[in-house]
Write a protein that holds these residues in place. Structure first.
Motif, mmCIF file in Angstrom:
data_model
loop_
_atom_site.group_PDB
_atom_site.id
_atom_site.type_symbol
_atom_site.label_atom_id
_atom_site.label_comp_id
_atom_site.label_asym_id
_atom_site.label_seq_id
_atom_site.Cartn_x
_atom_site.Cartn_y
_atom_site.Cartn_z
ATOM 1 N N SER A 329 0.812 -1.221 0.000
ATOM 2 C CA SER A 329 0.000 0.000 0.000
ATOM 3 C C SER A 329 0.839 1.262 0.000
ATOM 4 N N THR A 330 2.096 1.160 0.441
ATOM 5 C CA THR A 330 2.946 2.341 0.554
ATOM 6 C C THR A 330 3.389 2.856 -0.803
ATOM 7 N N SER A 331 3.764 1.968 -1.715
ATOM 8 C CA SER A 331 4.282 2.414 -3.013
ATOM 9 C C SER A 331 4.163 1.292 -4.027
ATOM 10 N N LEU A 332 4.248 1.660 -5.284
ATOM 11 C CA LEU A 332 4.218 0.665 -6.348
ATOM 12 C C LEU A 332 5.427 -0.254 -6.259
ATOM 13 N N ALA A 333 6.593 0.303 -5.920
ATOM 14 C CA ALA A 333 7.790 -0.526 -5.789
ATOM 15 C C ALA A 333 7.583 -1.603 -4.726
ATOM 16 N N GLY A 334 6.973 -1.218 -3.593
ATOM 17 C CA GLY A 334 6.696 -2.192 -2.545
ATOM 18 C C GLY A 334 5.716 -3.254 -3.009
ATOM 19 N N ALA A 335 4.690 -2.847 -3.754
ATOM 20 C CA ALA A 335 3.701 -3.801 -4.242
ATOM 21 C C ALA A 335 4.326 -4.791 -5.219
ATOM 22 N N LEU A 336 5.197 -4.319 -6.091
ATOM 23 C CA LEU A 336 5.849 -5.223 -7.046
ATOM 24 C C LEU A 336 6.771 -6.206 -6.332
ATOM 25 N N GLN A 337 7.417 -5.740 -5.262
ATOM 26 C CA GLN A 337 8.271 -6.639 -4.494
ATOM 27 C C GLN A 337 7.436 -7.725 -3.802
ATOM 28 N N VAL A 338 6.302 -7.329 -3.230
ATOM 29 C CA VAL A 338 5.417 -8.310 -2.601
ATOM 30 C C VAL A 338 4.867 -9.272 -3.649
ATOM 31 N N ALA A 339 4.503 -8.759 -4.824
ATOM 32 C CA ALA A 339 3.946 -9.607 -5.882
ATOM 33 C C ALA A 339 4.947 -10.661 -6.335
ATOM 34 N N SER A 340 6.229 -10.296 -6.365
ATOM 35 C CA SER A 340 7.254 -11.265 -6.791
ATOM 36 C C SER A 340 7.398 -12.420 -5.810
ATOM 37 N N SER A 341 6.971 -12.227 -4.565
ATOM 38 C CA SER A 341 7.079 -13.290 -3.559
ATOM 39 C C SER A 341 5.835 -14.161 -3.481
ATOM 40 N N LEU A 342 4.762 -13.781 -4.187
ATOM 41 C CA LEU A 342 3.526 -14.554 -4.163
ATOM 42 C C LEU A 342 3.532 -15.596 -5.279
ATOM 43 N N PRO A 343 2.844 -16.701 -5.088
ATOM 44 C CA PRO A 343 2.843 -17.754 -6.107
ATOM 45 C C PRO A 343 1.945 -17.414 -7.291
ATOM 46 N N GLY A 344 2.411 -17.779 -8.473
ATOM 47 C CA GLY A 344 1.659 -17.778 -9.718
ATOM 48 C C GLY A 344 0.679 -16.657 -9.941
#
Length: 444
Positions: A329-344
Motif C-alpha cells: 500500500s505504501t508504493s508501487l515498488a513495494g507492491a511489485l516486491q510483494v507480488a514477486s514473492s507470491l505464487p503464480g
C-alpha cells in the motif's frame, strides 16, 4: 544547507573576480558547465545505480566536493559587501519551520491520514509559523523578505506563478520517472535517457521567450506557457500501463515548452518590482520560489497520487499479511516486491492491480495539475502586467539560454542584474546610475 550557501555565492564570485568586459564570457562558461552538469547528472547517477548500491550515488560526490573545497581555499579570493545588511535569523528560522512543517504534513498525510493528529499538527505549526514570519518581517527594520514587495502585482503574481510552474514541473517529473521504471520496466539509465529530450525542447523555445513577451505581453506569454503545461497534464492523464514511450514524449513536449515560456517573464516580473539596491533580495526570492515549488510539486502531486493509489489498491491487499499489505500500500515498488514473492496467479494479479492503481493515482494527480495550471493561467493573464520595467531581469535570448542551462541544478536559476556592481569601473555620465544604487552623492 550547503547547496543553499554555495549557489548564490557562485555568481557573486564571478562578479567580483572578472571585470565587466570579461564577465559575460565568464558567465557563459559558468552556465555551460552547470547545464552540462544538469544533463550528465541523471545519466551518471543511473550508471552508478546499475553497478553499485544506492549509497554510492552520494559517495561518488565526495571527491568532487573535496577538490572544490581545497581549490576554493587557494583560488577563490575573499570578498565582502561593504554595505552588507543586518542578518534576520528570527525570520529565517520562522520560514524554515513554516515551510518545513507544511511540506512534512503534505508528504506524511497519505500514510498517516489527512485527518490524523500528526498531519493536522504539522499544518497547524506551518500556519502559525508562517503567520509569525509575516508579522515579524513587517516589524523588523531590515527584513529578510520585505512584505511590501507583495503589494506590487508583478512581484506577487510572478512569485506565485513561479511556485506553481515548478510545482507542476517537478511533480510531473517525480511521477514520470516512476512510471518509466516501475510500469514500463525501463532500467534507471534507460529512464534517464528518455528524459533527455527535455533539454533540447528548452533550448529551442527559451531564446524566443523575450521576443514573444515583448510582442504579446508578459501576462499573455506566461498564461500561454501555463496553458501548455495544462495540456501536458491532460495528455499524461491518458497514459496507461501499456502506453508507448512516444506517447509519453507527446505529453512531455507541451509541458516543457510551457515551462520554458513562463520562466523568464516571471523572473523579469520578480526583479522588475525590486529596487536596484535590493536586487539581492529579489534574486533570493527568485531562487526560493523555484525550490519551494519543486518541494511542493513532489509533496502535493506525489501525495495526491499516493492517496489515490492506496485507495484503489485496498481490496487487493486486504487478504495479505499486515507487513505485506503495508509494503504494497505504501508504493508501487513495494507492491511489485510483494507480488514477486507470491505464487503464480496471485502475484500476477497483485502486480497488474498495483500498476493499475498507480495509473489511477497518476491520472488523478495529472487532472489536479491541469486544473491548477488553468487557474494559474487565468490569474497570470489577469494580474501580471503586460509590460515590465526591467531593472535586473533576463532580457535577451542569450540570458534565457543561461536561465534554462542552470535548470538542471535542482531548479535554482540565475538572475544577472544589469546594474553596476561595487568595484566596477564607472564611465563619465554614470552618476545617475550610481546614485540609484548607493544613494545621493555627498556634498563636496
Amino acid at each position: 544547507l550547503g547547496a543553499a550557501f554555495i549557489m548564490p555565492s557562485t555568481l557573486s564570485i564571478l562578479v567580483n573576480v572578472f571585470p565587466p568586459e570579461e564577465r559575460t564570457k565568464a558567465i557563459a562558461i559558468w552556465a555551460s558547465i552547470t547545464g552540462a552538469a544538469g544533463a550528465v547528472g541523471p545519466i551518471s547517477s543511473a550508471f552508478v545505480l546499475e553497478h553499485f548500491g544506492y549509497g554510492a550515488v552520494f559517495l561518488v560526490n565526495v571527491p568532487f566536493v573535496t577538490l572544490a573545497f581545497v581549490g576554493g581555499i587557494f583560488l577563490v579570493p575573499r570578498s565582502k559587501d561593504p554595505e552588507q545588511g543586518v542578518l534576520d535569523p528570527v525570520g529565517a528560522l520562522l520560514s524554515i519551520i513554516g515551510i518545513g512543517s507544511l511540506v512534512y504534513g503534505l508528504i506524511e498525510a497519505p500514510d498517516a491520514g489527512w485527518g490524523s493528529a500528526g498531519t493536522l499538527a504539522a499544518f497547524a505549526v506551518a500556519a502559525v509559523a508562517l503567520l509569525l514570519f509575516v508579522l515579524w518581517e513587517l516589524r523588523v527594520d531590515e527584513p529578510m523578505l520585505d512584505m511590501r514587495f507583495f503589494k506590487n502585482p508583478a512581484f506577487s503574481t510572478g512569485t506565485g506563478g513561479m511556485i506553481l510552474v515548478f510545482m507542476a514541473m517537478y511533480g510531473s517529473m517525480f511521477l514520470t520517472t516512476q512510471y518509466l521504471q516501475l510500469v514500463l520496466g525501463f532500467s534507471p539509465i534507460e529512464a534517464a535517457l528518455r528524459l533527455l529530450p527535455m533539454a533540447p525542447i528548452m533550448l529551442i523555445v527559451a531564446p524566443f521567450t523575450p521576443r514573444i513577451s515583448v510582442r504579446f505581453g508578459a501576462n499573455r506569454t506566461v498564461a500561454a506557457g501555463m496553458g501548455l503545461i495544462a495540456l501536458g497534464f491532460l495528455l499524461f492523464a491518458q497514459l496507461g500501463v501499456d502506453s508507448s514511450y512516444p506517447f509519453l514524449l507527446v505529453g512531455m513536449f507541451p509541458s516543457v515548452a510551457g515551462v520554458s515560456l513562463a520562466m523568464s517573464p516571471m523572473t523579469a516580473a520578480i526583479m522588475s518590482a525590486v529596487p536596484s539596491r535590493r536586487a539581492g533580495a529579489g534574486s533570493a526570492m527568485n531562487d526560493a520560489t523555484r525550490e519551494l515549488g519543486a518541494a511542493l510539486g513532489i509533496a502535493v502531486l506525489g501525495s495526491a497520487a499516493a492517496s489515490q493509489y492506496s485507495s484503489a489498491l485496498h481490496d487487493l491487499t486486504v487478504s495479505l499479511p499486515s507487513a505485506a499489505a503495508d509494503a504494497a500500500s505504501t508504493s508501487l515498488a513495494g507492491a511489485l516486491q510483494v507480488a514477486s514473492s507470491l505464487p503464480g496467479e496471485a502475484g500476477r494479479l497483485l502486480e497488474l492491480g498495483a500498476e493499475t492503481a498507480f495509473m489511477d493515482g497518476f491520472h488523478f494527480a495529472s487532472y489536479a495539475g491541469a486544473v491548477v495550471s488553468v487557474v494559474s493561467a487565468f490569474l497570470v493573464w489577469r494580474y501580471l502586467p503586460r509590460e515590465l520595467a526591467h531593472e535586473g531581469a533576463l532580457k535577451g535570448g542569450g540570458e534565457s539560454l543561461e536561465d534554462v542551462a542552470e535548470l538542471g541544478l535542482g531548479g535554482v536559476l540565475p538572475v544577472f542584474p544589469d546594474e553596476v556592481f561595487p568595484g566596477d569601473e564607472r564611465r563619465d555620465g554614470d552618476l545617475a546610475r550610481r546614485q540609484d544604487i548607493r544613494g545621493p552623492e555627498p556634498a563636496q
